[in-house]
Design an enzyme around this catalytic site. Structure first.
Site, mmCIF file in Angstrom:
data_model
loop_
_atom_site.group_PDB
_atom_site.id
_atom_site.type_symbol
_atom_site.label_atom_id
_atom_site.label_comp_id
_atom_site.label_asym_id
_atom_site.label_seq_id
_atom_site.Cartn_x
_atom_site.Cartn_y
_atom_site.Cartn_z
ATOM 1 C CG PHE A 163 69.206 65.933 -5.769
ATOM 2 C CD1 PHE A 163 68.577 66.700 -6.735
ATOM 3 C CD2 PHE A 163 70.553 65.621 -5.932
ATOM 4 C CE1 PHE A 163 69.279 67.150 -7.858
ATOM 5 C CE2 PHE A 163 71.257 66.067 -7.046
ATOM 6 C CZ PHE A 163 70.618 66.828 -8.010
ATOM 7 C CG PHE A 170 56.837 61.947 -6.332
ATOM 8 C CD1 PHE A 170 57.610 61.218 -5.441
ATOM 9 C CD2 PHE A 170 56.736 63.317 -6.133
ATOM 10 C CE1 PHE A 170 58.267 61.832 -4.389
ATOM 11 C CE2 PHE A 170 57.393 63.951 -5.085
ATOM 12 C CZ PHE A 170 58.159 63.199 -4.211
ATOM 13 C CB ALA A 187 45.561 61.368 -6.742
ATOM 14 C CB CYS A 217 61.519 72.314 -2.231
ATOM 15 S SG CYS A 217 62.819 72.450 -1.007
ATOM 16 C CE LYS A 232 62.615 77.649 -2.396
ATOM 17 N NZ LYS A 232 63.877 77.387 -3.011
HETATM 18 C C1 UDX Z 1 61.366 67.913 -2.588
HETATM 19 C C2 UDX Z 1 62.144 66.945 -3.490
HETATM 20 O O1 UDX Z 1 61.549 65.652 -3.407
HETATM 21 C C3 UDX Z 1 63.603 66.886 -3.078
HETATM 22 O O2 UDX Z 1 64.327 66.047 -3.932
HETATM 23 C C4 UDX Z 1 64.173 68.291 -3.110
HETATM 24 O O3 UDX Z 1 65.516 68.286 -2.677
HETATM 25 C C5 UDX Z 1 63.355 69.237 -2.238
HETATM 26 O O4 UDX Z 1 61.978 69.198 -2.643
HETATM 27 P P1 UDX Z 1 60.353 67.771 -0.111
HETATM 28 O O5 UDX Z 1 59.876 69.174 -0.324
HETATM 29 O O6 UDX Z 1 61.000 67.404 1.172
HETATM 30 O O7 UDX Z 1 61.398 67.387 -1.265
HETATM 31 O O8 UDX Z 1 59.088 66.838 -0.265
HETATM 32 P P2 UDX Z 1 58.530 65.713 -1.258
HETATM 33 O O9 UDX Z 1 58.663 64.387 -0.627
HETATM 34 O O10 UDX Z 1 59.071 65.878 -2.625
HETATM 35 O O11 UDX Z 1 56.975 66.105 -1.260
HETATM 36 C C6 UDX Z 1 56.542 67.378 -1.718
HETATM 37 C C7 UDX Z 1 55.046 67.509 -1.624
HETATM 38 O O12 UDX Z 1 54.401 66.693 -2.582
HETATM 39 C C8 UDX Z 1 54.450 67.129 -0.279
HETATM 40 O O13 UDX Z 1 53.469 68.104 0.060
HETATM 41 C C9 UDX Z 1 53.828 65.782 -0.538
HETATM 42 O O14 UDX Z 1 52.735 65.530 0.303
HETATM 43 C C10 UDX Z 1 53.365 65.935 -1.984
HETATM 44 N N1 UDX Z 1 53.242 64.663 -2.729
HETATM 45 C C11 UDX Z 1 54.339 63.854 -2.907
HETATM 46 C C12 UDX Z 1 52.025 64.312 -3.287
HETATM 47 O O15 UDX Z 1 51.015 65.036 -3.150
HETATM 48 N N2 UDX Z 1 51.932 63.140 -3.994
HETATM 49 C C13 UDX Z 1 52.986 62.319 -4.195
HETATM 50 O O16 UDX Z 1 52.822 61.300 -4.862
HETATM 51 C C14 UDX Z 1 54.233 62.686 -3.625
#
Ligand code: UDX
Length: 437
Positions: free
Chosen positions: A149, A253, A256, A264, A267
């Site tokens: 994760f 999360f 906005a 990840c 896809k």
């Molecule tokens: C994600 C999952 O969080 C992780 O648990 C899994 O193993 C792999 O996929 P990651 O891709 O590293 O991890 O990034 P993450 O921190 O989840 O962010 C994903 C995307 O969402 C980023 O582009 C981030 O900018 C965006 N995001 C995140 C938002 O736009 N708003 C948020 O509130 C949080």
């Protein structure tokens, strides 16, 4: 324990280093010679905070080596499958070529009692299929699914101290012989309080896709609220603060902005929908199509807002994009919303310069037609508009008075809603956030 880690990308390289840190004897195996040469010299082939220091530390102990030779897996007890499962070209499903090749390549080296541990994100049903391959070749070896994760940018700490371990085993039982092996492997984090759940194989596979789908849904939910806030003249950041105080909802999360990207979430939700279709359960996931659509709409919305900000036309406008990586603390540009927006603006006639502390070389390989500038001052020189699209700390801390000296016209679009609008406006900037008045 003596272990092999097959696949040394974002997941495998970090996993190999962390397993060595936990005291195990590890060999990392990958077909990419360049990657193996870098890792063997204790250099991280990508930017991940803390990884290079960890590689140096564990390589000095002699417990971590890297090779392109699969035979190095022979004589080891635990084998991690950490290869990528990208989206298939032209389709939503996951491409399992690498997972299949890694498993099949490993088969000749398996001995009785060995445990093959799948960590890659795979469509549900994959583990059972691979398990039969393993059993056919070595009936006394076991295949388990132990999803990862980790988040990029926090990969080392997420691996050493995860929120939870999920062990998917064939019979779903605590008594399965592989459970003891994994407990021994993860003895340090388990003793530090990380909980673990034993499940059957399909549940373990689904935990990962369900978790990523939930996160994607949460982000698209707040981005849908941002669309509504814009229509109603409300402020989505305050709305997120207020609903986030309900601990059933939580503020994490709910940021906005320009939406999610990376290797990840995009896809994984598509592969999940494709797999649900194959299983005859596609209706259950039709909402993910909307999650995806809301997310992609953010990118076109920012292009439109930039046009408005520039007085109605993009042609010949000098636009500076702050951030190319899909998120801060990473040089990963896979499906980066920032870069996709930069490319759209350029296509529509703007003259776009992109800057980023770490991701420029990856970005220039992906979009060679854009102009890149490492130096922030040079990148913002004479800009008609500045777009903050990846919230690196140094961009969050920008001084509006100082930046105003370099640009042609002080206009900023805050694509991650991380700046203080009042501060920027009082310094003479035209400020636009997303879903903020
Ligand atoms: C994600 C999952 O969080 C992780 O648990 C899994 O193993 C792999 O996929 P990651 O891709 O590293 O991890 O990034 P993450 O921190 O989840 O962010 C994903 C995307 O969402 C980023 O582009 C981030 O900018 C965006 N995001 C995140 C938002 O736009 N708003 C948020 O509130 C949080």
């Amino acid at each position: 324990m003596r272990i092999s880690v097959i696949g040394c990308g974002y997941l495998g390289a970090v996993h190999a280093a962390c397993m060595a840190k936990l005291g195990h004897d590890v060999v990392g195996i990958d077909v990419d010679e360049r990657k193996i040469a870098e890792l063997s010299a204790a250099r991280a082939p990508f930017y991940e905070p803390g990884l290079e220091a960890l590689l140096e530390e564990v390589q000095e102990t002699g417990r971590l080596t890297f090779t392109t030779d699969m035979a190095a897996a022979g004589g080891r007890d635990v084998h991690f499958i950490c290869v990528g499962t990208p989206q298939k070209k032209g389709e939503n499903g996951a491409d399992l070529t690498f997972v299949d090749a890694a498993t099949i390549g490993l088969l000749p080296y398996l001995a009785p009692g060995d445990v093959v541990v799948g960590k890659s994100t795979v469509p549900v049903g994959t583990a059972a299929r691979l398990s039969s391959l393993v059993e056919a070749r070595q009936p006394e070896a076991h295949l388990v699914w132990n999803p990862e994760f980790l988040r990029e940018g926090h990969a080392v700490s997420d691996t050493l101290l995860p929120d939870r371990f999920v062990y998917g085993v064939a019979d779903g039982s605590e008594e399965h012989p592989a459970v003891l092996v994994l407990d021994e492997l993860y003895a340090t984090p388990l003793s530090n309080g990380t909980p673990r759940l034993v499940t059957d194989l399909p549940t373990a596979e689904l935990v990962k896709t369900a978790a990523n789908s939930f996160l994607a849904t949460k982000i698209s939910f707040i981005n849908a609220m941002a669309e509504l806030c814009e229509a109603a003249g409300a402020d989505v950041t305050r709305l997120a603060d207020a609903i986030g105080m309900d601990d059933r909802i939580g503020r994490k999360f709910l940021q906005a902005g320009i939406g999610f990207g990376g290797g990840c979430l995009p896809k994984d939700i598509r592969a999940f929908m494709a797999r649900a279709g194959e299983l005859g359960a596609d209706q259950a996931l039709t909402f993910l199509r909307e999650v995806d659509a809301i997310n992609m709409r953010r990118r076109s919305r920012v292009v439109e807002l930039t046009r408005e900000l520039c007085g109605g036309g993009l042609l010949g406008k000098r636009i500076t994009v702050l951030g190319a990586a899909f998120k801060p603390e990473s040089d990963d540009v896979r499906d980066s919303p920032a870069l996709s927006i930069a490319a759209q603006l350029q296509l529509q006639g703007a003259v776009v310069t992109v800057t980023d502390p770490k991701a420029l070389s990856n970005a220039s390989r992906r979009f060679p037609e854009l102009q890149y500038e490492q130096d922030l001052d040079a990148a913002t020189q004479n800009a008609d508009a500045v777009l903050l699209l990846t919230e690196w700390q140094e961009y969050r801390e920008l001084d509006p008075h100082v930046l105003k000296e370099t640009v042609a016209i002080p206009r900023i679009l805050d694509g991650r809603n991380v700046l203080d609008p009042a501060k920027w406006r009082s310094a003479g900037w035209q400020y636009r956030g997303l879903g903020r008045p």
